[in-house]
Design a protein around this motif. Structure first.
Motif, PDB file in Angstrom:
ATOM      1  N   TYR A  30       0.807  -1.228   0.000  1.00  0.00           N
ATOM      2  CA  TYR A  30       0.000   0.000   0.000  1.00  0.00           C
ATOM      3  C   TYR A  30       0.840   1.279   0.000  1.00  0.00           C
ATOM      4  O   TYR A  30       0.539   2.213  -0.705  1.00  0.00           O
ATOM      5  CB  TYR A  30      -0.986   0.049   1.177  1.00  0.00           C
ATOM      6  CG  TYR A  30      -1.617  -1.264   1.528  1.00  0.00           C
ATOM      7  CD1 TYR A  30      -2.185  -2.075   0.552  1.00  0.00           C
ATOM      8  CD2 TYR A  30      -1.637  -1.732   2.842  1.00  0.00           C
ATOM      9  CE1 TYR A  30      -2.762  -3.295   0.875  1.00  0.00           C
ATOM     10  CE2 TYR A  30      -2.213  -2.940   3.165  1.00  0.00           C
ATOM     11  CZ  TYR A  30      -2.764  -3.723   2.189  1.00  0.00           C
ATOM     12  OH  TYR A  30      -3.325  -4.924   2.504  1.00  0.00           O
ATOM     13  N   LEU A  32       1.034   3.807   2.087  1.00  0.00           N
ATOM     14  CA  LEU A  32       0.292   5.008   2.465  1.00  0.00           C
ATOM     15  C   LEU A  32       0.980   5.672   3.649  1.00  0.00           C
ATOM     16  O   LEU A  32       1.568   4.999   4.499  1.00  0.00           O
ATOM     17  CB  LEU A  32      -1.145   4.652   2.838  1.00  0.00           C
ATOM     18  CG  LEU A  32      -1.976   3.936   1.769  1.00  0.00           C
ATOM     19  CD1 LEU A  32      -3.347   3.585   2.326  1.00  0.00           C
ATOM     20  CD2 LEU A  32      -2.100   4.773   0.507  1.00  0.00           C
ATOM     21  N   PRO A  79      -5.149   5.438   7.467  1.00  0.00           N
ATOM     22  CA  PRO A  79      -4.947   4.034   7.087  1.00  0.00           C
ATOM     23  C   PRO A  79      -5.230   3.025   8.185  1.00  0.00           C
ATOM     24  O   PRO A  79      -5.765   1.948   7.915  1.00  0.00           O
ATOM     25  CB  PRO A  79      -3.473   4.007   6.651  1.00  0.00           C
ATOM     26  CG  PRO A  79      -3.242   5.382   6.105  1.00  0.00           C
ATOM     27  CD  PRO A  79      -4.038   6.293   6.993  1.00  0.00           C
ATOM     28  N   ARG A  87      -7.366   0.027   2.039  1.00  0.00           N
ATOM     29  CA  ARG A  87      -6.055   0.667   1.876  1.00  0.00           C
ATOM     30  C   ARG A  87      -5.548   0.496   0.453  1.00  0.00           C
ATOM     31  O   ARG A  87      -4.968   1.427  -0.126  1.00  0.00           O
ATOM     32  CB  ARG A  87      -5.055   0.067   2.863  1.00  0.00           C
ATOM     33  CG  ARG A  87      -5.344   0.372   4.319  1.00  0.00           C
ATOM     34  CD  ARG A  87      -4.347  -0.334   5.224  1.00  0.00           C
ATOM     35  NE  ARG A  87      -4.811  -0.360   6.602  1.00  0.00           N
ATOM     36  CZ  ARG A  87      -4.203  -1.014   7.579  1.00  0.00           C
ATOM     37  NH1 ARG A  87      -3.097  -1.706   7.326  1.00  0.00           N
ATOM     38  NH2 ARG A  87      -4.681  -0.988   8.810  1.00  0.00           N
TER      39      ARG A  87
END
Length: 248
Positions: A30, A32, A79, A87
């Motif tokens: 992901y 993030l 997140p 996510r």
């Protein structure tokens, strides 16, 4: 980010010298920023690439991408408040927000549970249908590759792995996994892909005969006294040479 040892990488005939907004990647993990919300993670990319846009236009663009991946109710969540699938959808939206010419996906669904994985596969296909970006996806799942791709290029076995033959996927779209299970063409393509992968692995194996000399470590004789007429018992063996075939 990594320069080739030999040859060159080009896009539309132009050499690629470094990172650029014409190429974007979706990672398996992901990637993030945990202190930013869904909106802010996507805005991070949009503000970098479209810095000359008015703020209102950038916000409108971000909201459109959030809606595209069905995350409008979660736009202000961070997140840690999202599931793995959510996510990954943020990651997809952030990548699509910069409108890249080529979308690179590095095992994007590998860390997800089976249900979330199947859901995101379909959502990604729907997004692709609406935009028709060029997508290059790495996956270890042949079924996923055949479900999503127009062509599959298997890798040969390591250590010096390279690209195998290009296998066209002639199945009509839209594709649904449940329907493909009974599709004859799907089964034929799947057999071709898996057969190539198995043969590539077999071709890279070799057998080596070696003489293995085991260390001279002797066990005590079970059930016998440590001393026999005042002397230590004899070991069961002094050494052993064993012939083995090792496959590598």
């Amino acid at each position: 980010l990594v320069r080739p040892d030999t040859g060159s990488v080009t896009l539309a005939g132009q050499p690629i010298e470094g990172p650029g907004p014409d190429r974007a990647i979706i990672f398996q993990n992901y990637s993030l920023l945990p202190w930013l919300t869904v909106f802010e993670n996507i805005a991070l990319a949009v503000d970098q690439v479209y810095a000359d846009w008015p703020k209102s236009k950038r916000h409108e663009h971000i909201e459109k991408l959030i809606a595209m991946v069905n995350l409008t109710p979660a736009r202000d969540k961070r997140p840690k408040e999202l599931s793995g699938g959510m996510r990954q959808r943020v990651s997809v939206a952030r990548t699509l927000a910069i409108n890249p010419r080529i979308l690179l996906m590095d095992e994007p669904f590998g860390a997800l549970d089976a249900l979330t994985r199947a859901t995101l596969q379909q959502e990604t296909l729907q997004i692709w249908e609406s935009d028709k970006k060029t997508v290059m996806m790495i996956t270890n799942d042949p079924d996923e590759a055949i479900l999503m791709a127009d062509r599959v290029i298997p890798l040969t076995a390591g250590p010096r792995a390279t690209l195998g033959p290009s296998i066209p996927i002639t199945l009509s779209r839209p594709r649904r996994r449940v329907e493909l299970n009974d599709n004859y063409d799907f089964k034929q393509i799947r057999a071709e892909v898996i057969d190539y992968l198995l043969k590539a692995t077999t071709r890279n194996h070799s057998q080596v005969s070696k003489m293995l000399v085991l260390p001279d470590i002797e066990p005590e004789t079970v059930g016998r006294s440590r001393l026999t007429i005042g002397r230590p018992t004899q070991p069961l063996r002094r050494g052993e040479v064993k012939q083995e075939v090792v496959e590598k």
